[in-house]
Design a protein around this motif. Structure first.
Motif, PDB file in Angstrom:
ATOM      1  N   GLN A 181     103.792 -13.165  27.947  1.00 51.52           N
ATOM      2  CA  GLN A 181     102.419 -13.110  27.459  1.00 51.52           C
ATOM      3  C   GLN A 181     101.700 -11.970  28.165  1.00 51.52           C
ATOM      4  N   VAL A 182     100.969 -11.178  27.382  1.00 55.01           N
ATOM      5  CA  VAL A 182     100.261 -10.013  27.895  1.00 55.01           C
ATOM      6  C   VAL A 182      98.788 -10.155  27.516  1.00 55.01           C
ATOM      7  N   ASP A 183      97.914 -10.102  28.522  1.00 53.69           N
ATOM      8  CA  ASP A 183      96.482 -10.273  28.268  1.00 53.69           C
ATOM      9  C   ASP A 183      95.862  -9.102  27.509  1.00 53.69           C
ATOM     10  N   PHE A 184      96.161  -7.872  27.947  1.00 51.73           N
ATOM     11  CA  PHE A 184      95.440  -6.728  27.401  1.00 51.73           C
ATOM     12  C   PHE A 184      96.327  -5.692  26.716  1.00 51.73           C
ATOM     13  N   GLU A 185      97.235  -5.079  27.475  1.00 49.77           N
ATOM     14  CA  GLU A 185      98.011  -3.964  26.934  1.00 49.77           C
ATOM     15  C   GLU A 185      99.432  -3.966  27.454  1.00 49.77           C
ATOM     16  N   LEU A 186     100.307  -3.373  26.661  1.00 57.11           N
ATOM     17  CA  LEU A 186     101.679  -3.119  27.066  1.00 57.11           C
ATOM     18  C   LEU A 186     101.853  -1.605  27.071  1.00 57.11           C
ATOM     19  N   PHE A 187     102.423  -1.079  28.146  1.00 58.90           N
ATOM     20  CA  PHE A 187     102.637   0.361  28.281  1.00 58.90           C
ATOM     21  C   PHE A 187     104.124   0.647  28.318  1.00 58.90           C
TER      22      PHE A 187
ATOM     23  N   VAL B  59     100.185  -0.360  23.578  1.00 58.55           N
ATOM     24  CA  VAL B  59      99.963  -1.298  22.476  1.00 58.55           C
ATOM     25  C   VAL B  59      98.999  -2.362  22.992  1.00 58.55           C
ATOM     26  N   THR B  60      97.923  -2.578  22.273  1.00 62.13           N
ATOM     27  CA  THR B  60      96.936  -3.578  22.671  1.00 62.13           C
ATOM     28  C   THR B  60      96.442  -4.325  21.434  1.00 62.13           C
ATOM     29  N   TRP B  61      95.809  -5.468  21.668  1.00 57.16           N
ATOM     30  CA  TRP B  61      95.194  -6.186  20.561  1.00 57.16           C
ATOM     31  C   TRP B  61      93.853  -5.542  20.273  1.00 57.16           C
ATOM     32  N   ASP B  62      93.412  -5.659  19.025  1.00 62.21           N
ATOM     33  CA  ASP B  62      92.166  -5.022  18.616  1.00 62.21           C
ATOM     34  C   ASP B  62      91.507  -5.893  17.557  1.00 62.21           C
ATOM     35  N   ARG B  63      90.218  -6.068  17.674  1.00 61.44           N
ATOM     36  CA  ARG B  63      89.463  -6.829  16.666  1.00 61.44           C
ATOM     37  C   ARG B  63      88.256  -6.039  16.239  1.00 61.44           C
ATOM     38  N   ASP B  64      88.016  -6.075  14.950  1.00 64.60           N
ATOM     39  CA  ASP B  64      86.816  -5.484  14.381  1.00 64.60           C
ATOM     40  C   ASP B  64      86.255  -6.526  13.427  1.00 64.60           C
ATOM     41  N   ASP B  65      85.358  -7.336  13.956  1.00 67.05           N
ATOM     42  CA  ASP B  65      84.788  -8.456  13.214  1.00 67.05           C
ATOM     43  C   ASP B  65      85.913  -9.407  12.790  1.00 67.05           C
TER      44      ASP B  65
ATOM     45  N   ARG C 146     116.756  -5.775  20.057  1.00 68.20           N
ATOM     46  CA  ARG C 146     115.473  -5.687  19.373  1.00 68.20           C
ATOM     47  C   ARG C 146     114.415  -6.436  20.174  1.00 68.20           C
ATOM     48  N   VAL C 147     113.219  -5.857  20.190  1.00 69.74           N
ATOM     49  CA  VAL C 147     112.081  -6.447  20.896  1.00 69.74           C
ATOM     50  C   VAL C 147     110.912  -6.450  19.931  1.00 69.74           C
ATOM     51  N   VAL C 148     110.181  -7.576  19.866  1.00 77.15           N
ATOM     52  CA  VAL C 148     109.001  -7.685  19.003  1.00 77.15           C
ATOM     53  C   VAL C 148     107.772  -7.829  19.885  1.00 77.15           C
ATOM     54  N   ILE C 149     106.752  -7.029  19.586  1.00 76.76           N
ATOM     55  CA  ILE C 149     105.441  -7.127  20.234  1.00 76.76           C
ATOM     56  C   ILE C 149     104.490  -7.596  19.150  1.00 76.76           C
ATOM     57  N   ALA C 150     103.785  -8.695  19.389  1.00 72.43           N
ATOM     58  CA  ALA C 150     102.941  -9.275  18.335  1.00 72.43           C
ATOM     59  C   ALA C 150     101.686  -9.904  18.921  1.00 72.43           C
ATOM     60  N   LEU C 151     100.721 -10.150  18.046  1.00 72.54           N
ATOM     61  CA  LEU C 151      99.545 -10.914  18.456  1.00 72.54           C
ATOM     62  C   LEU C 151      99.983 -12.345  18.737  1.00 72.54           C
ATOM     63  N   GLY C 152      99.598 -12.889  19.864  1.00 69.11           N
ATOM     64  CA  GLY C 152      99.965 -14.272  20.141  1.00 69.11           C
ATOM     65  C   GLY C 152      99.796 -14.629  21.589  1.00 69.11           C
ATOM     66  N   GLU C 153     100.095 -15.872  21.872  1.00 75.62           N
ATOM     67  CA  GLU C 153     100.090 -16.369  23.245  1.00 75.62           C
ATOM     68  C   GLU C 153     101.077 -17.516  23.355  1.00 75.62           C
ATOM     69  N   ILE C 154     101.401 -17.862  24.584  1.00 74.12           N
ATOM     70  CA  ILE C 154     102.296 -18.980  24.839  1.00 74.12           C
ATOM     71  C   ILE C 154     101.428 -20.212  25.052  1.00 74.12           C
ATOM     72  N   GLY C 155     101.630 -21.234  24.228  1.00 73.58           N
ATOM     73  CA  GLY C 155     100.848 -22.459  24.344  1.00 73.58           C
ATOM     74  C   GLY C 155     101.310 -23.314  25.512  1.00 73.58           C
ATOM     75  N   SER C 156     100.561 -24.350  25.788  1.00 74.75           N
ATOM     76  CA  SER C 156     100.900 -25.241  26.903  1.00 74.75           C
ATOM     77  C   SER C 156     102.238 -25.940  26.679  1.00 74.75           C
TER      78      SER C 156
ATOM     79  N   PRO D 139      94.647 -13.801  18.222  1.00 78.20           N
ATOM     80  CA  PRO D 139      94.277 -12.401  18.026  1.00 78.20           C
ATOM     81  C   PRO D 139      93.854 -11.666  19.295  1.00 78.20           C
ATOM     82  N   ASP D 140      93.662 -12.375  20.405  1.00 78.25           N
ATOM     83  CA  ASP D 140      93.133 -11.745  21.617  1.00 78.25           C
ATOM     84  C   ASP D 140      94.139 -11.659  22.753  1.00 78.25           C
ATOM     85  N   SER D 141      95.407 -11.649  22.450  1.00 75.32           N
ATOM     86  CA  SER D 141      96.442 -11.439  23.460  1.00 75.32           C
ATOM     87  C   SER D 141      97.740 -11.076  22.740  1.00 75.32           C
TER      88      SER D 141
END
Length: 167
Positions: A21-27, A37-43, A110-120, A128-130
């Motif tokens: 899980q990545v909070d902001f960006e992957l470099f 690569v980072t998450w981005d929201r516009d409304d 293969r590696v996938v980078i996607a919007l998401g988070e690891i749940g409890s 959309p924010d991680s």
């Protein structure tokens, strides 16, 4: 490889395993520069943003964490042979946005980078924010929407963007 993480979210230490899980960006540093690569929201439009930004953080709430896991070690130094994009419509009436990026490395990794988070519960949930980094694509098939009723990978098709990209 490095992750831009919140110093207070519990991800300031290097991660291991098949899901990160990545909070902001992957470099990702390549021979000719850095891709961020980072998450981005516009409304109501939720997606990924890709840039050539060098990692830079000011203040003590964000840290740069090296991605030194055994999962990344299998990809580092290999040639990126394919980059595939996964698209989504995050809400009715908004334009399509980039939801996931699949990197295909030499020797089939293969590696996938996607919007998401690891749940409890340890499952990957669309968020959309991680970001999540998946090293086993079977985990993408088990990704769920926040409501948990539908797999997010169903309507999302990865389309080949390039091939034979030098890493």
């Amino acid at each position: 490889m490095a992750y831009g993480q919140s110093a207070f979210a519990g991800y300031a230490d290097p991660q291991d395993g098949d899901i990160h899980q990545v909070d902001f960006e992957l470099f990702m540093r390549f021979g000719n520069g850095v891709i961020a690569v980072t998450w981005d929201r516009d409304d109501r439009v939720e997606g990924l943003s890709v840039s050539t930004a060098e990692p830079y953080y000011e203040g003590d709430d964000t840290v740069l964490v090296p991605a030194m896991s055994t999962a990344w070690a299998a990809a580092i130094g290999r040639v990126v042979e394919a980059v595939d994009f996964g698209w989504q419509v995050s809400e009715t009436g908004v334009p399509e946005s980039l939801w996931g990026i699949r990197l295909g490395f030499s020797e089939g990794r293969r590696v996938v980078i996607a919007l998401g988070e690891i749940g409890s519960d340890g499952a990957v949930w669309y968020h959309p924010d991680s970001l999540v980094v998946l090293f086993d694509e079977r985990d993408l098939a088990r990704c769920r929407t926040l409501g948990g009723t539908a797999a997010v990978s169903g309507p999302i098709i990865f389309e080949t963007a390039t091939s034979a990209v030098a890493g």
